[in-house]
Design a protein around this motif. Sequence first.
Motif, PDB file in Angstrom:
ATOM      1  N   GLN A 136       0.640  -1.289  -0.040  1.00 50.75           N
ATOM      2  CA  GLN A 136       0.122  -0.009   0.057  1.00 50.75           C
ATOM      3  C   GLN A 136       0.837   1.353  -0.041  1.00 50.75           C
ATOM      4  OE1 GLN A 136      -3.142  -0.154  -0.494  1.00 50.75           O
ATOM      5  NE2 GLN A 136      -3.299  -2.305  -0.260  1.00 50.75           N
ATOM      6  N   GLY A 137       0.348   2.246  -0.479  1.00 50.46           N
ATOM      7  CA  GLY A 137       1.156   3.776  -0.559  1.00 50.46           C
ATOM      8  C   GLY A 137       0.923   4.209   0.955  1.00 50.46           C
ATOM      9  N   GLY A 143      -1.326   7.311   6.693  1.00 48.66           N
ATOM     10  CA  GLY A 143      -2.069   8.324   6.949  1.00 48.66           C
ATOM     11  C   GLY A 143      -1.417   9.803   6.427  1.00 48.66           C
ATOM     12  N   GLN A 144      -0.660   9.635   5.508  1.00 43.17           N
ATOM     13  CA  GLN A 144       0.127  10.878   5.020  1.00 43.17           C
ATOM     14  C   GLN A 144      -0.739  11.605   4.299  1.00 43.17           C
ATOM     15  OE1 GLN A 144       4.128  10.094   3.142  1.00 43.17           O
ATOM     16  NE2 GLN A 144       4.789   9.253   5.039  1.00 43.17           N
ATOM     17  N   HIS A 145      -0.668  12.863   4.043  1.00 45.09           N
ATOM     18  CA  HIS A 145      -1.385  13.824   3.233  1.00 45.09           C
ATOM     19  C   HIS A 145      -0.954  13.838   1.463  1.00 45.09           C
ATOM     20  CE1 HIS A 145      -3.071  16.290   6.495  1.00 45.09           C
ATOM     21  NE2 HIS A 145      -1.944  15.951   7.070  1.00 45.09           N
ATOM     22  N   ARG A 146      -2.316  13.911   0.934  1.00 49.27           N
ATOM     23  CA  ARG A 146      -2.038  13.807  -0.486  1.00 49.27           C
ATOM     24  C   ARG A 146      -1.499  15.107  -0.922  1.00 49.27           C
ATOM     25  NH1 ARG A 146      -5.932  17.039  -2.314  1.00 49.27           N
ATOM     26  NH2 ARG A 146      -7.946  17.064  -1.138  1.00 49.27           N
ATOM     27  N   PHE A 155       0.854  15.976  -8.796  1.00 51.70           N
ATOM     28  CA  PHE A 155       1.501  15.418  -7.583  1.00 51.70           C
ATOM     29  C   PHE A 155       0.056  15.325  -6.770  1.00 51.70           C
ATOM     30  CE2 PHE A 155       2.625  15.660  -2.895  1.00 51.70           C
ATOM     31  CZ  PHE A 155       3.593  14.752  -3.081  1.00 51.70           C
ATOM     32  N   HIS A 156      -0.463  14.101  -6.638  1.00 52.18           N
ATOM     33  CA  HIS A 156      -1.822  13.734  -5.922  1.00 52.18           C
ATOM     34  C   HIS A 156      -1.509  12.771  -4.928  1.00 52.18           C
ATOM     35  CE1 HIS A 156      -3.563  15.907  -9.221  1.00 52.18           C
ATOM     36  NE2 HIS A 156      -3.129  15.150 -10.223  1.00 52.18           N
ATOM     37  N   ARG A 157      -1.336  11.491  -4.906  1.00 52.33           N
ATOM     38  CA  ARG A 157      -1.108  10.523  -4.248  1.00 52.33           C
ATOM     39  C   ARG A 157       0.288  10.043  -4.005  1.00 52.33           C
ATOM     40  NH1 ARG A 157      -5.718   8.622  -1.922  1.00 52.33           N
ATOM     41  NH2 ARG A 157      -4.586   6.710  -1.348  1.00 52.33           N
TER      42      ARG A 157
END
Length: 227
Positions: A136-137, A143-146, A155-157
Amino acid sequence: MKKAILATKIGMTQIYNEDNVLVPVTVLEAGPCVVTQIKTVENDGYSAVQVGFADQKEKVVSKDKSGRKEVAHRHGVNKAEMGHFKKAGVGAKRYVREFKFENADEYALAQEIKADIFAVGDKVDATAISKGKGFQGAIKRLGQHRGPMKHGSKFHRHQGSNGACSSPSRVFKGKGMPGHMGHVKVTVQNLEVVRVDADKNLLLVKGAVPGPKKALVTLKETTRAEA
């Protein structure tokens, strides 16, 4: 610790308690377990009780197509394990675990440990292997920010900066990054036993217990006193 048992997770449901309050519970098929070995300070250096849970067949060895080479099937108990169970006077078991009971000398070989070892109101610690989520990313895993979602961002995820450029020219240990998520040993402490069905070997524990359905769950007398 004086009480512990192995169980299989059946699933979650909800029941009404005596005060007519809806309580979410996890249904566990607890035992029956059998004592397969008693370890003593004299023989093993410590005192403990080894228990087996869930019946298992003996591993079958057959000939291959040529008839010359023996092939052992993947599932089942091998000869060495089978000899261990026969010495204790019990059938083959799929799971074998060890508990350091304070009253280990009170147990006997082939003795059964059933769900009624616990009573309503007892507090237990539940240990199991959590559900595996695969690779998983960093957003889902940590829980990092997008990034910004507007047009032209590109630059999204994706993960952001991993480290400084020239100094120290490396990524620090412990940096949160994408990777394998789940499938680790998890213990949830201080869960309350809300119902015991000794005839069906069922324990209903308040709240959620780690692991998927059919997972092996170890229930022990809690080590954490409620504040």
